[in-house]
Design a protein around this motif. Sequence first.
Motif, PDB file in Angstrom:
ATOM      1  N   PRO A 273       0.811  -1.226   0.000  1.00 41.39           N
ATOM      2  CA  PRO A 273       0.000   0.000   0.000  1.00 41.39           C
ATOM      3  C   PRO A 273       0.844   1.276   0.000  1.00 41.39           C
TER       4      PRO A 273
ATOM      5  N   CYS B  39       1.323   3.428  -3.112  1.00 35.94           N
ATOM      6  CA  CYS B  39       0.301   4.407  -3.493  1.00 35.94           C
ATOM      7  C   CYS B  39       0.226   5.578  -2.515  1.00 35.94           C
TER       8      CYS B  39
ATOM      9  N   CYS C 293      -0.362   5.207   0.652  1.00 37.32           N
ATOM     10  CA  CYS C 293      -1.339   4.869   1.691  1.00 37.32           C
ATOM     11  C   CYS C 293      -0.666   4.031   2.766  1.00 37.32           C
TER      12      CYS C 293
ATOM     13  N   GLY D 145      -6.988   0.058   6.455  1.00 38.90           N
ATOM     14  CA  GLY D 145      -6.597   0.405   5.102  1.00 38.90           C
ATOM     15  C   GLY D 145      -6.565  -0.812   4.196  1.00 38.90           C
TER      16      GLY D 145
ATOM     17  N   HIS E  51      -1.664  10.338   9.302  1.00 36.48           N
ATOM     18  CA  HIS E  51      -1.486   9.359   8.226  1.00 36.48           C
ATOM     19  C   HIS E  51      -0.230   9.611   7.406  1.00 36.48           C
ATOM     20  N   ASP E  52      -0.065  10.820   6.892  1.00 36.99           N
ATOM     21  CA  ASP E  52       1.064  11.091   5.993  1.00 36.99           C
ATOM     22  C   ASP E  52       2.394  10.963   6.724  1.00 36.99           C
TER      23      ASP E  52
ATOM     24  N   LEU F 194      -8.930   6.169   4.728  1.00 34.62           N
ATOM     25  CA  LEU F 194      -7.493   6.305   4.509  1.00 34.62           C
ATOM     26  C   LEU F 194      -7.113   6.138   3.041  1.00 34.62           C
ATOM     27  N   ILE F 195      -8.119   5.913   2.186  1.00 35.69           N
ATOM     28  CA  ILE F 195      -7.859   5.741   0.746  1.00 35.69           C
ATOM     29  C   ILE F 195      -8.705   6.757  -0.010  1.00 35.69           C
TER      30      ILE F 195
ATOM     31  N   TYR G 277      -6.226   5.703  -6.398  1.00 36.80           N
ATOM     32  CA  TYR G 277      -5.621   4.867  -5.348  1.00 36.80           C
ATOM     33  C   TYR G 277      -6.377   3.543  -5.225  1.00 36.80           C
TER      34      TYR G 277
END
Length: 421
Positions: A97, A100, A102, A109, A251-252, A396-397, A402
Amino acid sequence: MKLAVVGGGSTYTPELIDGFSRLRDTLPIEELVLVDPAADRLELVGGLARRIFAKQGHPGRITTTSDVDAGVADADAVLLQLRVGGQAARNQDETWPLECGCVGQETTGAGGLAKALRTVPVVLDIAERVRRANPDAWIIDFTNPVGIVTRALLQAGHKAVGLCNVAIGFQRRFAKLLEVAPSEVYLEHVGLNHLTWERGVRLGGPDGADLLPKLLAEHGDSLAADLRLPRVLLDRLGVVPSYYLRYFYAHDEVVRELRTKPSRAAEVAEMEKRLLEMYGDPALDEKPELLSKRGGAFYSEAAVDLAASLLRGGGSPIQVVNTYNNGTLPFLADDAVIEVQARVDRSGAVPLPVSELDPLYAGLIANVTAYEDLALEAALHGGRDRVFKALLSHPLIGQFAYAEALTDQLIAHNREHLAWV
């Protein structure tokens, strides 16, 4: 009383055995069967399990088998702690993941969906075998993703309750900070599995004084450090989120970190090699210290408490479990599976009332529940389109490009586990 542990060759198992030994008055086990297809691991874990029982004077008998039907025959309860595909599949869940942008993680996720697709059919097959062997047997699910797996079990009519160690971990941590016994700490724990918040920490029960503001004021820095979230976030929210919320709230940042270091699966795989070497030492008769770094802290205490309540009515009357919503959170369907405090006895688990949730939490819970609905459909019925819709719905997507790319990656990495491919 007979218990079976499916996935009994896991390196987690000595933690469970240690709890069964120490808490044998709460849960008097006469026979414990460890079931696992990996005969080599099973021999090592089974040997250590017997030595732990012997050292602590437990009179119960421990047997091992790779035959699920033989293992669950006449069992009063079956604990599920299996990992379809092992750490190799987990390593994939945690890496592809990231291509992408993610998060790569085994319970949320795209990686979490992959695990659900591999796991649900296997668990349902085992559950049917349990039902044929003993329709009255309880199934306690510790297999991730617990919320989706538990819902699959309940939807199929099985006597099942989901279990996670996040709540008991917080309970123990808060008890230590407050210098009280863990049994004195009542958590206002609410959400979905791996998507929960502690909205209150009360002494003595649900009507006790709420000491969460005191804990945040005096220990906010250490709590935030453990969660790897900013202290200011905890102060603004006035709650303590599960550490799994970091995948949503940062997240990032998490993705950047994960791209620069080995996966957790790789770390665990190396740790498991060392643990299995230790388990093979005939002089070892207790769980090694290294096991504490493997994860699953306090799992044994939670499992004993839940099994004792379901089988004998002898555990804590109120416990945090995963079970049907049944109106507890009014913005969710009754058959959604939530993780909250519940009254547990021989008839099962009934959630306690939950005060109205702030939209900040209710909105995310509703979104992830919608994803779990779609994830379960994909796990039960297969199909690329169902996988794509589940991925697109996940917060989260959530982007077409994605979801398209991740769908192809998920299928490519899991072909051997997907009957419909």
